[in-house]
Design an enzyme around this catalytic site. Structure first.
Site: not given
Ligand code: PGA
Length: 238
Positions: A11, A157, A87, A221, A89, A199, A163, A9
């Site tokens: 983003k 998640e 998601h 990330g 976000e 993460s 993150g 992802n």
């Molecule tokens: P992250 O994001 O690996 O940066 O923690 C995961 C996600 O938001 O799907």
């Protein structure tokens, strides 16, 4: 080879030159268990390759006057096969509700797209021991009235893990995934893939991948750096 999925992802990260560099790096990637979800304007660059491509979101209608949106029908017609929905976000910044996510899931399934449904609890909910209640509510509401969940994958998640470089323990992840699979079985008498996200990186993947019931990973990330992402793919799918 396993059947586990590894989903990237991106983003809203990477500009055009980053994307061009990334494309050079993944030129030899030949793995249909990898799904790359770039920012939508860059999606065409990733199509017609030997991996799958997904969107990070879609709208619930097939066509029409919805400025700025992308439809599942349009997505499928260009070659997209997966869509991330729900998601955290999107829930947090764009106020998407379980009900809205449910409508979008139905629209995707109708258009033969596979859905990666994200669910997870906040830190506060976890501290109040509400994790399972929240997960169940998200599953029940988001999958409401679906005739088949054959094309649905769930990504667990925990929001506090996205993150932050903090992950639950392997035992906690295993417990949450078992719970999710049990709830889905109760509702549909069907088995689905459950991924872990939050993460995930090149250093913790070996340990996370040893969790008994995990069917793959959703990587934010660390997926935007191909040398890191490559290590994750190798660990999980080879
Ligand atoms: P992250 O994001 O690996 O940066 O923690 C995961 C996600 O938001 O799907």
């Amino acid at each position: 080879m396993t059947n586990k999925l590894v989903v990237a992802n991106f983003k809203m990260s990477m500009d055009t030159s980053d994307v061009n560099n990334y494309l050079k790096d993944i030129a030899t990637l030949d793995n249909k268990n990898v799904v790359i979800c770039p920012t939508s304007i860059y999606l065409p660059y990733f199509l017609k390759k030997k991996f799958e491509v997904g969107l990070q979101n879609v709208y619930k209608e097939d066509l029409g006057a919805y400025t700025g949106e992308i439809s599942p029908k349009q997505a499928y017609s260009i070659g997209v096969r997966y869509v991330i929905l729900g998601h955290s976000e999107r829930r947090q910044y764009f106020k998407e509700t379980n009900e809205f996510v449910n409508e979008k899931i139905k629209a995707c399934l109708k258009n033969n797209l596979k859905v990666i449904l994200c669910i997870g609890e906040t830190k506060e909910e976890r501290d109040l021991l509400k994790t399972k209640r929240i997960l169940k509510k998200q599953i029940v509401s988001c999958l409401k009235d679906l005739k088949s969940i054959q094309n649905v994958v769930i990504a667990y998640e925990p929001i506090w893990s996205i993150g932050t470089n903090i992950t639950p323990t392997n035992a906690e992840i295993e417990d949450a995934i078992t719970f999710i699979k049990d709830v889905v079985w109760e509702l549909f008498e069907a088995k689905i893939k459950v991924l872990y996200g939050g993460s995930v990186n090149e250093n913790n993947i070996k340990s996370l991948n040893s969790i008994n019931n995990v069917d793959g990973f959703l990587v934010g990330g660390a997926s935007t750096n191909y040398s890191k992402f490559k290590k994750i793919i190798k660990e999980v799918t080879e």
